[in-house]
Design an enzyme around this catalytic site. Sequence first.
Site, PDB file in Angstrom:
ATOM      1  N   CYS A  20       0.850  -1.194   0.000  1.00 46.55           N
ATOM      2  CA  CYS A  20       0.000   0.000   0.000  1.00 46.55           C
ATOM      3  C   CYS A  20       0.887   1.246   0.000  1.00 46.55           C
ATOM      4  O   CYS A  20       1.802   1.377   0.816  1.00 46.55           O
ATOM      5  CB  CYS A  20      -0.914  -0.001   1.216  1.00 46.55           C
ATOM      6  SG  CYS A  20      -1.981  -1.456   1.298  1.00 46.55           S
ATOM      7  N   TYR A  22       0.661   4.249   0.902  1.00 46.05           N
ATOM      8  CA  TYR A  22       0.764   5.168   2.032  1.00 46.05           C
ATOM      9  C   TYR A  22       1.234   4.481   3.316  1.00 46.05           C
ATOM     10  O   TYR A  22       1.279   5.091   4.380  1.00 46.05           O
ATOM     11  CB  TYR A  22      -0.578   5.846   2.297  1.00 46.05           C
ATOM     12  CG  TYR A  22      -1.767   4.922   2.431  1.00 46.05           C
ATOM     13  CD1 TYR A  22      -1.844   4.005   3.474  1.00 46.05           C
ATOM     14  CD2 TYR A  22      -2.812   4.960   1.519  1.00 46.05           C
ATOM     15  CE1 TYR A  22      -2.923   3.156   3.602  1.00 46.05           C
ATOM     16  CE2 TYR A  22      -3.911   4.115   1.642  1.00 46.05           C
ATOM     17  CZ  TYR A  22      -3.964   3.221   2.698  1.00 46.05           C
ATOM     18  OH  TYR A  22      -5.035   2.382   2.824  1.00 46.05           O
ATOM     19  N   CYS A  23       1.565   3.192   3.267  1.00 49.43           N
ATOM     20  CA  CYS A  23       1.878   2.441   4.478  1.00 49.43           C
ATOM     21  C   CYS A  23       3.195   2.901   5.095  1.00 49.43           C
ATOM     22  O   CYS A  23       4.239   2.902   4.432  1.00 49.43           O
ATOM     23  CB  CYS A  23       1.959   0.946   4.173  1.00 49.43           C
ATOM     24  SG  CYS A  23       2.242  -0.057   5.651  1.00 49.43           S
ATOM     25  N   SER A 124      -9.251  -3.889   6.265  1.00 50.60           N
ATOM     26  CA  SER A 124      -8.831  -2.625   5.662  1.00 50.60           C
ATOM     27  C   SER A 124      -9.447  -2.497   4.278  1.00 50.60           C
ATOM     28  O   SER A 124      -9.153  -3.302   3.387  1.00 50.60           O
ATOM     29  CB  SER A 124      -7.299  -2.567   5.573  1.00 50.60           C
ATOM     30  OG  SER A 124      -6.719  -2.593   6.853  1.00 50.60           O
ATOM     31  N   CYS A 255      -7.552   7.477  21.064  1.00 50.21           N
ATOM     32  CA  CYS A 255      -6.444   8.132  21.760  1.00 50.21           C
ATOM     33  C   CYS A 255      -6.075   9.451  21.091  1.00 50.21           C
ATOM     34  O   CYS A 255      -5.574  10.373  21.744  1.00 50.21           O
ATOM     35  CB  CYS A 255      -5.237   7.208  21.824  1.00 50.21           C
ATOM     36  SG  CYS A 255      -4.571   6.709  20.214  1.00 50.21           S
ATOM     37  N   CYS A 276       4.331   4.201  21.031  1.00 58.55           N
ATOM     38  CA  CYS A 276       3.107   4.250  20.237  1.00 58.55           C
ATOM     39  C   CYS A 276       3.401   3.680  18.862  1.00 58.55           C
ATOM     40  O   CYS A 276       4.554   3.696  18.407  1.00 58.55           O
ATOM     41  CB  CYS A 276       2.637   5.710  20.119  1.00 58.55           C
ATOM     42  SG  CYS A 276       1.314   5.999  18.927  1.00 58.55           S
ATOM     43  N   ASP A 277       2.371   3.199  18.201  1.00 62.33           N
ATOM     44  CA  ASP A 277       2.548   2.615  16.882  1.00 62.33           C
ATOM     45  C   ASP A 277       3.032   3.638  15.866  1.00 62.33           C
ATOM     46  O   ASP A 277       3.644   3.280  14.868  1.00 62.33           O
ATOM     47  CB  ASP A 277       1.221   1.999  16.425  1.00 62.33           C
ATOM     48  CG  ASP A 277       1.402   1.125  15.212  1.00 62.33           C
ATOM     49  OD1 ASP A 277       2.379   0.354  15.182  1.00 62.33           O
ATOM     50  OD2 ASP A 277       0.573   1.192  14.291  1.00 62.33           O
ATOM     51  N   CYS A 319      -4.250  26.408  20.412  1.00 64.54           N
ATOM     52  CA  CYS A 319      -5.085  25.261  20.771  1.00 64.54           C
ATOM     53  C   CYS A 319      -5.719  25.462  22.145  1.00 64.54           C
ATOM     54  O   CYS A 319      -6.897  25.130  22.355  1.00 64.54           O
ATOM     55  CB  CYS A 319      -4.263  23.982  20.770  1.00 64.54           C
ATOM     56  SG  CYS A 319      -3.748  23.424  19.127  1.00 64.54           S
TER      57      CYS A 319
END
Length: 433
Positions: A20, A22-23, A124, A255, A276-277, A319
């Site tokens: 893919c 964009y992976c 997916s 999250c 984190c991933d 923010c």
Amino acid sequence: MTRTFHVMAKPTGAICNLDCQYCFFLTKEELYPGSDFRMHDDVLRAYLGQLLAAHSQADEVVVAWQGGEPTLMGRPFFERVLELEAELAVPGQRVLNTMQTNATLLDDDWARFLADHDVLVGVSIDGPRELHDAYRVDKGGKPTFDRVMQGLDHLKERGVEWNALTTVNAANAGHGTEVYRFLRDDLGAAFIQLIPIVEREGEAVSDRTVSGADYGRFLVDVFEDWVRADVGDVFVQMFDTTLAHWMGMHQTGMCVHARTCGTAMALEHNGDVYSCDHFVEPTYLLGNITEGRTLLELVGSDAQVAFGRDKLTSLPTYCLDCDVRFACNGGCPKDRFITTPDGEAGLNYLCEGYRAFFAHVDEPMRVMADHVRNGGDAGAVMDWYSRADAQRTRNGPCSCGNGRKWKHCHGARAYADGDSAAAFPGMALDGRD
């Protein structure tokens, strides 16, 4: 110490049978040169034992398998997973396995196995054929849509519980309504995750990246379809999370929009744990679960606590002063790489879209939240919309705010049968062109 946390386990690391475009996982292969990218039994035992022990007071523990492509491990690996879970679980503890897959390798045997063991499967799929195949291709650059559909058919035939994970990218961003209706009507998806693709290339972003404005428009278009007929029947993760924020629950759901993070770690095939991933980088390596420190110790480490707290403390003033900060919370730190209007660093690349979406849904979210607080059903918002729709004129602006006429946009369903407004009794007619 007792702390609830989530682990995204990648038994094949970055290895996948697809390519893919964009992976971001595939580039992580460079972190482990020479590796076979397979989770071995010592790591598997350590992972399951530590995860289950850390949640010994919980009635249910989720074991989440991702990749790469986890089905490349083969069914024997997951049969071993089940054996170890039965051996290591605390009495009375229910273990729920989930798997995120591209579905191209699923056959009837896989589907039977997943059904027999109540595995929740995420598939997916980026929309109809032409939108899905824009970026989701195999190693030879060939389209994958038909193979995904075949795998999904196997899951449906065996009654496997599944949900759709759909990225929002430059190819499908202008097709929110079409993508949603495809997932809901053609595939029968009842649970949907929408994940924006944001790829940095130096100081710029890739041509696959969705713009902030387009992401906001996509979410609004999907919401306008969902809120009229599907509340309570189709669950869109972004909308569930948004409602939770309108009800004052700021650490639930995604999250990305929680005030702080740090309780969702990534486990690589060799036992390495990262913050984190989206931060599988040497700087964010917390340790290895086979080398003395457990998952519970790693999630409670000073480095990980600081990582999670920084999501809140690093917000720019722009923010902090924002009307929708309570719902947005600055988005994912990985996307905070543009500057605010006054030049301060740390603004989320998707800010424009977040602001547009949260502002757009404010009133219906208030309606839903009020009903839920009073012991009612969030689905009452559909009646609220129906009453408003009954007063719209055919040639008036659509409620989604994109500038199109109501009859040609989200009101099109009202006129699907001939030129009738029967779907919304009493709807005003102001001309037939």
